[in-house]
Design an enzyme around this catalytic site. Structure first.
Site, PDB file in Angstrom:
ATOM      1  N   LYS A 198       0.863  -1.190   0.000  1.00 52.67           N
ATOM      2  CA  LYS A 198       0.000   0.000   0.000  1.00 52.67           C
ATOM      3  C   LYS A 198       0.886   1.222   0.000  1.00 52.67           C
ATOM      4  O   LYS A 198       1.991   1.208   0.538  1.00 52.67           O
ATOM      5  CB  LYS A 198      -0.860   0.002   1.266  1.00 52.67           C
ATOM      6  CG  LYS A 198      -2.040   0.946   1.192  1.00 52.67           C
ATOM      7  CD  LYS A 198      -3.099   0.353   0.289  1.00 52.67           C
ATOM      8  CE  LYS A 198      -4.471   0.845   0.582  1.00 52.67           C
ATOM      9  NZ  LYS A 198      -5.486  -0.146   0.250  1.00 52.67           N
ATOM     10  N   ASP A 204      -6.907   4.004  -4.618  1.00 55.15           N
ATOM     11  CA  ASP A 204      -7.457   3.901  -3.265  1.00 55.15           C
ATOM     12  C   ASP A 204      -8.145   5.251  -2.987  1.00 55.15           C
ATOM     13  O   ASP A 204      -8.566   5.913  -3.947  1.00 55.15           O
ATOM     14  CB  ASP A 204      -6.330   3.573  -2.259  1.00 55.15           C
ATOM     15  CG  ASP A 204      -6.863   3.039  -0.945  1.00 55.15           C
ATOM     16  OD1 ASP A 204      -7.207   1.850  -0.871  1.00 55.15           O
ATOM     17  OD2 ASP A 204      -6.959   3.814   0.025  1.00 55.15           O
TER      18      ASP A 204
HETATM   19  N1  GLU Z   1      -7.369   0.026  -2.893  1.00 53.66           N
HETATM   20  C1  GLU Z   1      -8.152  -1.152  -3.092  1.00 53.66           C
HETATM   21  C2  GLU Z   1      -8.168  -1.987  -1.821  1.00 53.66           C
HETATM   22  O1  GLU Z   1      -7.967  -1.490  -0.727  1.00 53.66           O
HETATM   23  C3  GLU Z   1      -7.765  -1.923  -4.343  1.00 53.66           C
HETATM   24  C4  GLU Z   1      -6.365  -2.440  -4.390  1.00 53.66           C
HETATM   25  C5  GLU Z   1      -5.945  -3.043  -5.725  1.00 53.66           C
HETATM   26  O2  GLU Z   1      -6.743  -3.074  -6.637  1.00 53.66           O
HETATM   27  O3  GLU Z   1      -4.789  -3.457  -5.797  1.00 53.66           O
HETATM   28  O4  GLU Z   1      -8.478  -3.150  -1.854  1.00 53.66           O
END
Ligand code: GLU
Length: 419
Positions: free
Chosen positions: A106, A146
């Site tokens: 992340k 996100d």
């Molecule tokens: N940000 C989204 C999550 O928290 C998607 C992450 C992604 O697609 O890699 O799951």
């Protein structure tokens, strides 16, 4: 909202809760409770007036035992190192719950994007992408959208990476626009998985979603799409929705698309004239409804609020919306909580489909995306319920962690030991 609960400590507590029920050594568990590495960087970017500003940014690579690190990048003034670490850990367990071949990562920039022009945001994003270049790659670490990021930012990250590498590599990032290699169905995927989890949860609990009352906290991409599908596919009445401006309520159900359109035009849900009443966020979170969907940020429901929650079922569209104390209180009160690592896993699942399509340079129809997504979420739900029943676990969250930790620990054990 409880700002003093550290989400990284919440993650570690969730892992400890599950550890009691699994046969994984404490040494291995220690590995699974902290990130492998965290990049902290300060981006110096020129603003439109010629002055410079420094933005703190992070990328946490939590665990890569099951595949490349995977997870979004958020732009928010509340981004901290520990928040990003927690979110990267939740990605590991999320990918394991829905059984897609990724680890977790992340990223985040401490910024309120509303204060910057489009050109400034592009320079900030490209600066971050330049810092990320040695760490990311289609087989290494794959960013995605996100909070406050979307197709536009992903397209910039892809272009920066491809330009610097002198190649085309759309699979380096997911959540792109369709013409830049994005997947059909990606934008709606998170909300769709929330609806599917609610559908399966109601079925499991022998409740009828048709005519059920629903409150949704947070009306961004996850919350507004979840509300739309819960209304249109399950026939439930979404009686209240909120954003940071407050909440709107109508006892007969709101027109979820009209509220979204109103928010797109005005920037807020409050003021929507199809509502009979306006409420505070706290009032929404404690409403007497059949289903509550927290779809904003971490720690939205703390212990105090949890005592007053009036919903029978909670399906988490946000990451980490309950503090551990709130979780415990709700479990004791027999409120059924279906966790984030399943309920919002649709986003990363369709990111996986996007990455597969990018690598094959062969693109799927929306029907195929929707069908495959449903399979992953339904199988994820079944795996979680099986563990919950077989091991007599205290909550569906603990069940999710039991399933996920076992999968990650197995992958680690199978790969042997590197000195
Ligand atoms: N940000 C989204 C999550 O928290 C998607 C992450 C992604 O697609 O890699 O799951």
């Amino acid at each position: 909202m409880s700002g003093d609960v550290n989400p990284f400590e919440s993650l570690q507590e969730q892992i400890d809760d599950a550890a009691e029920y699994i046969d994984v050594g404490t040494d291995v568990l220690e590995r699974l409770k902290r990130p492998e590495r965290v990049l902290e960087t300060n981006l110096t970017v020129e603003l439109d007036d010629g002055s410079l500003e420094v933005f703190r940014a992070y990328r946490s690579q939590f665990n890569g035992d099951r595949g490349p690190y995977k997870g979004g990048v958020r732009y928010h003034p509340g981004v901290t190192r520990d928040e990003v670490k927690a979110l990267s850990g939740w990605m590991v367990y999320k990918c394991a719950v829905v059984d897609i071949p990724y680890g977790g990562g992340k990223g985040g920039i401490e910024i309120d994007p509303i204060d910057y022009s489009d050109a400034e945001l592009e320079r900030i994003t490209r600066s971050f992408a330049t810092e990320l270049r040695p760490l990311v790659g289609a087989d290494r670490d794959i960013p995605a959208p996100d909070v406050n990021t979307g197709q536009r930012e992903m397209n910039w990250i892809k272009d920066t990476y491809e330009t610097l590498e002198g190649t085309t590599e759309p699979g380096v990032v997911t959540g792109k626009a369709i013409d830049s290699g994005g997947s059909r169905g990606r934008v709606e995927a998170t909300g769709r998985s929330t609806m599917l989890t609610a559908r399966e949860a109601f079925d499991y609990l022998d409740k009828d979603p048709a005519g059920a009352t629903v409150a949704v906290q947070g009306y961004g991409n996850a919350g507004s799409v979840a509300a739309k599908f819960i209304e249109s596919e399950l026939g439930a009445d979404v009686v209240a929705v909120s954003d940071s401006s407050g909440a709107v309520y109508h006892p007969d159900g709101l027109d979820t698309r009209a509220v979204k359109q109103f928010k797109n035009e005005t920037g807020a849900v409050t003021g929507y004239d199809g509502a009979s009443e306006e409420l505070t966020n706290e009032e929404l979170l404690t409403m007497d409804v059949d289903l509550l969907v927290p779809a904003a940020l971490e720690n939205a429901i703390d212990a105090d609020l949890a005592r007053d929650v009036g919903a029978d079922v909670i399906v988490e569209a946000a990451n980490g919306p309950l503090t551990p104390d709130a979780d415990e209180i709700l479990t004791d009160r027999d409120v059924h909580v279906f966790p984030d690592v399943l309920a919002n896993a649709g986003g990363v699942t369709v990111s996986y489909f996007e990455w597969v399509q990018n690598r094959q340079r062969f693109y799927w129809t929306e029907e195929r995306v929707v069908e495959e997504l449903e399979r992953h979420i339904v199988e994820g739900f079944e795996g979680l319920v099986d563990a919950y029943e077989e091991k007599e676990l205290p909550s569906f969250r603990t069940a999710a962690y039991v399933v996920a930790i076992e999968r990650v620990a197995d992958a680690y054990a199978e790969s042997g030991t590197w000195p």
